[in-house]
Design a protein around this motif. Structure first.
Motif, PDB file in Angstrom:
ATOM      1  N   VAL A 157       0.853  -1.185   0.000  1.00 26.05           N
ATOM      2  CA  VAL A 157       0.000   0.000   0.000  1.00 26.05           C
ATOM      3  C   VAL A 157       0.891   1.238   0.000  1.00 26.05           C
ATOM      4  CG1 VAL A 157      -1.756   1.284   1.286  1.00 26.05           C
ATOM      5  CG2 VAL A 157      -1.816  -1.222   1.227  1.00 26.05           C
ATOM      6  N   GLY A 158       0.539   2.187  -0.856  1.00 25.97           N
ATOM      7  CA  GLY A 158       1.320   3.413  -0.919  1.00 25.97           C
ATOM      8  C   GLY A 158       0.833   4.456   0.058  1.00 25.97           C
ATOM      9  N   PRO A 184       3.257   6.813  -6.685  1.00 27.56           N
ATOM     10  CA  PRO A 184       2.752   6.050  -7.838  1.00 27.56           C
ATOM     11  C   PRO A 184       2.010   4.785  -7.444  1.00 27.56           C
ATOM     12  CG  PRO A 184       5.154   5.869  -7.663  1.00 27.56           C
ATOM     13  CD  PRO A 184       4.734   6.932  -6.703  1.00 27.56           C
ATOM     14  N   ARG A 185       2.329   4.198  -6.298  1.00 25.48           N
ATOM     15  CA  ARG A 185       1.613   2.998  -5.861  1.00 25.48           C
ATOM     16  C   ARG A 185       0.154   3.318  -5.564  1.00 25.48           C
ATOM     17  NH1 ARG A 185       5.839   1.769  -1.132  1.00 25.48           N
ATOM     18  NH2 ARG A 185       5.280   3.969  -0.869  1.00 25.48           N
ATOM     19  N   THR A 186      -0.068   4.421  -4.888  1.00 31.68           N
ATOM     20  CA  THR A 186      -1.430   4.835  -4.551  1.00 31.68           C
ATOM     21  C   THR A 186      -2.210   5.167  -5.816  1.00 31.68           C
ATOM     22  OG1 THR A 186      -0.557   5.754  -2.495  1.00 31.68           O
ATOM     23  CG2 THR A 186      -2.777   6.436  -3.158  1.00 31.68           C
ATOM     24  N   ALA A 187      -1.563   5.883  -6.737  1.00 31.57           N
ATOM     25  CA  ALA A 187      -2.226   6.221  -8.001  1.00 31.57           C
ATOM     26  C   ALA A 187      -2.549   4.970  -8.800  1.00 31.57           C
ATOM     27  CB  ALA A 187      -1.333   7.152  -8.820  1.00 31.57           C
ATOM     28  N   ALA A 188      -1.587   4.041  -8.861  1.00 27.65           N
ATOM     29  CA  ALA A 188      -1.796   2.819  -9.637  1.00 27.65           C
ATOM     30  C   ALA A 188      -2.948   1.995  -9.072  1.00 27.65           C
ATOM     31  CB  ALA A 188      -0.520   1.991  -9.665  1.00 27.65           C
ATOM     32  N   VAL A 226      -4.677  11.965  -5.379  1.00 22.84           N
ATOM     33  CA  VAL A 226      -5.579  10.872  -5.732  1.00 22.84           C
ATOM     34  C   VAL A 226      -6.967  11.391  -6.094  1.00 22.84           C
ATOM     35  CG1 VAL A 226      -6.715   8.795  -4.876  1.00 22.84           C
ATOM     36  CG2 VAL A 226      -4.307   9.192  -4.367  1.00 22.84           C
ATOM     37  N   ALA A 227      -7.417  12.448  -5.454  1.00 21.67           N
ATOM     38  CA  ALA A 227      -8.751  12.988  -5.733  1.00 21.67           C
ATOM     39  C   ALA A 227      -8.896  13.404  -7.194  1.00 21.67           C
ATOM     40  CB  ALA A 227      -9.041  14.171  -4.807  1.00 21.67           C
ATOM     41  N   ASP A 228      -7.795  13.789  -7.841  1.00 21.13           N
ATOM     42  CA  ASP A 228      -7.857  14.200  -9.240  1.00 21.13           C
ATOM     43  C   ASP A 228      -8.242  13.043 -10.161  1.00 21.13           C
ATOM     44  OD1 ASP A 228      -7.082  16.786  -8.532  1.00 21.13           O
ATOM     45  OD2 ASP A 228      -4.950  16.316  -8.758  1.00 21.13           O
ATOM     46  N   LEU A 229      -8.099  11.812  -9.679  1.00 21.14           N
ATOM     47  CA  LEU A 229      -8.453  10.649 -10.491  1.00 21.14           C
ATOM     48  C   LEU A 229      -9.960  10.456 -10.613  1.00 21.14           C
ATOM     49  CD1 LEU A 229      -5.735   8.121  -9.317  1.00 21.14           C
ATOM     50  CD2 LEU A 229      -5.929   9.201 -11.571  1.00 21.14           C
ATOM     51  N   GLU A 230     -10.751  11.296  -9.932  1.00 23.47           N
ATOM     52  CA  GLU A 230     -12.197  11.239 -10.143  1.00 23.47           C
ATOM     53  C   GLU A 230     -12.549  11.591 -11.582  1.00 23.47           C
ATOM     54  OE1 GLU A 230     -14.412   9.891  -7.975  1.00 23.47           O
ATOM     55  OE2 GLU A 230     -12.464   9.399  -7.090  1.00 23.47           O
TER      56      GLU A 230
END
Length: 552
Positions: free
Chosen positions: A352-353, A364-368, A511-515
């Motif tokens: 886990v990132g 990048p782990r969290t994004a992936a 991470v919120a931008d990945l919405e």
């Protein structure tokens, strides 16, 4: 009266339905005949290498060969890196190029036949009396030997009249090409007995499958062998999705594997490998299996591909797996139970990132992991080469090996990512095509971002791991103290470039931008644009597989 170019176009179109390439004076008449008189599709790319890459990705995605085309001279030499990759990956495709006139070379001419041969591709040159037959022979060669071929049209021959176009018969290959299936070698029977005996006696058996097993259609046979032996399973990076039982599958083996899963793999006392080359990455530089593990391999290579292999069978993975199963069952074996007390799902979980890395940029782990949750289920992933390879292979599941396409890894190249998208998009019109690329490789192939956007449209996503550096070089030579400037890249706004070319571009800094991906995924493909996610990721978080490389 039909010309030589017409003969080439008509004959090619009987066997190959899509051509990718760039028009120039050496292939202009061929493309004119192809577009005017045949039903074959032509997809314009923006760099000659991209035509070969797209044709390569097309075959890997659907099993049907495609063609590429370029002009002579500089057009042809621009294709060489992509051609070398196709040779290394054993991808059948046809590259149609202009060539020097029969009267002799010009000042800008090069020996194209020698250059193609230098990277492992054979050239066939058409004449005005044998053009159609030469095309058929070239396609037959590509399919039979699973290699790219070059088809040269001399400049002064292209427009010569060649008489009526013959009804050239189709090559003797099925629509989905499979590898050659050599007969079992003279010592195979004894090795098969050794494998069967080892599996019967094994307490902790493991089956490892690769892309070769998928191409052989061995999935069902391997599932049957798994049931007969009680084995756990794992795959190479290109074999992900080969085995059907997730309760027994440890996922990808090697540096992309989850730590808990790799600990279980190392406990195997017998491992049988089907259709995987056992390169240094899959084998974790010799550390994948414990020293006492009995390792057997089944493949099409002439000999075993790793020194740890103690018994080798050259043969078709499906046929050999079925024969091993028959021998195991004839011995009255009781399947192993070693997987019953193991939490396989937990073992497959990746680390886990954090929200951000040590340098304050996105981990990048969290994004992936989040992207893996949001991607459409029908995805086909195409991958460029680079340090970022770890993140998509660790965190993005795929349903089957033909949905993970890594053009560039066979030849250790970067910059082939964007042109892989149109090839896969044409091959799989039912799927969402997801590209994973770095900023270095992305800039190298930037001209064909336009092609990817135009061809894939609302079925396309590009994820750019943008860390403002050539990560592989920094993590190798930077750590050794070499001057850093050649390894760094000024921060590039890929999202803005994508918007300029008609796509939806999103800068992702948290991470919120990945919405934006979540919203994109809910809309029908016809109502959305190509999406590029410009991930501003931390350069300080190192993929585990690269840590293994750096330790050597």
């Amino acid at each position: 009266m039909p010309t030589v170019s017409s003969h080439v176009a008509h004959t090619l179109a009987r066997h190959i339905d899509t051509v990718f390439g760039v028009m120039g004076n050496g292939n202009a008449y061929f493309l004119d005949a192809l577009g005017r008189d045949t039903s074959a599709g032509f997809v314009a790319v923006r760099h000659e290498a991209a035509g070969v890459v797209a044709a390569d990705a097309h075959f890997r995605a659907c099993g049907r060969p495609a063609a590429a085309t370029a002009t002579y001279g500089a057009g042809f030499t621009n294709t060489l890196t992509a051609l070398a990759e196709a040779v290394q990956a054993r991808t059948p495709l046809v590259l149609i190029v202009g060539d020097e006139p029969t009267s002799g070379s010009r000042p800008w001419g090069v020996d194209q036949i020698a250059l193609a041969a230098a990277v492992g591709a054979r050239t066939y040159t058409v004449g005005h009396r044998d053009a159609a037959a030469t095309v058929v022979i070239a396609i037959e060669h590509a399919l039979t030997y699973r290699l790219p071929v070059v088809l040269g049209i001399p400049y002064d021959v292209a427009t010569r009249e060649a008489g009526p176009i013959p009804d050239a018969s189709a090559p003797g290959a099925q629509p989905e090409v499979t590898p050659e299936r050599p007969p079992l070698g003279p010592h195979a029977d004894a090795v098969l007995d050794r494998i069967a005996d080892a599996l019967v006696m094994a307490e902790r058996p493991l089956l490892l499958g690769g892309r070769g097993a998928w191409l052989a259609g061995a999935g069902a046979a391997l599932d049957d062998l798994t049931a007969a032996t009680g084995a756990l399973t794992a795959t190479s990076a290109l074999g992900r999705g080969l085995f059907s039982d997730p309760d027994r599958d440890l996922g990808v083996a090697g540096g992309f594997g989850a730590p808990g899963a790799m600990e279980i793999v190392r406990r195997a006392d017998v491992a049988v490998v089907f259709g995987a080359g056992l390169n240094q990455f899959t084998m974790r530089f010799g550390e994948l299996f414990a020293p006492g593990t009995q390792v057997f391999q089944v493949d099409l290579a002439p000999t075993a591909t790793h020194p740890n292999v103690g018994g080798y069978v050259r043969g078709d993975a499906a046929e050999v797996a079925a024969e091993i199963t028959r021998r195991v069952r004839s011995r009255g074996a009781t399947p192993s139970t070693w997987g019953r007390g193991l939490d396989i799902a937990a073992a497959r979980r990746q680390p886990v990132g954090h929200a951000v890395g040590p340098d304050g940029r996105l981990d990048p782990r969290t994004a992936a992991a989040r992207i893996g949750e949001l991607l459409p289920a029908d995805r086909v992933i195409v991958s460029d080469g680079g340090h970022f390879l770890g993140w998509s292979n660790m965190y993005w599941p795929v349903a089957s090996p033909d949905r993970m396409i890594m053009v560039g890894t066979a030849y250790q190249s970067i910059g082939l990512g964007f042109p892989s998208v149109p090839g896969a998009a044409v091959a799989r019109p039912d799927a969402t095509i997801v590209l994973t690329t770095g900023d270095g490789g992305g800039l190298m192939a930037l001209s064909d971002l336009e092609t990817a956007i135009r061809v894939a449209g609302g079925r396309g996503i590009a994820v750019v791991w943008n860390d403002a550096q050539y990560g592989a070089e920094v993590l190798n030579y930077g750590l050794k103290g070499l001057h850093p400037d050649p390894m760094l890249i000024p921060q590039v706004d890929f999202a803005a470039v994508a918007r300029g070319l008609g796509a939806e571009g999103v800068v992702v800094e948290e991470v919120a931008d990945l919405e934006a991906l979540a919203s994109w995924s809910t809309r029908p493909a016809a109502e959305r644009s190509f999406l590029l996610l410009d991930l501003r990721v931390s350069a300080a978080v190192v993929a585990p597989y690269w840590e293994e490389i750096a330790a050597r």
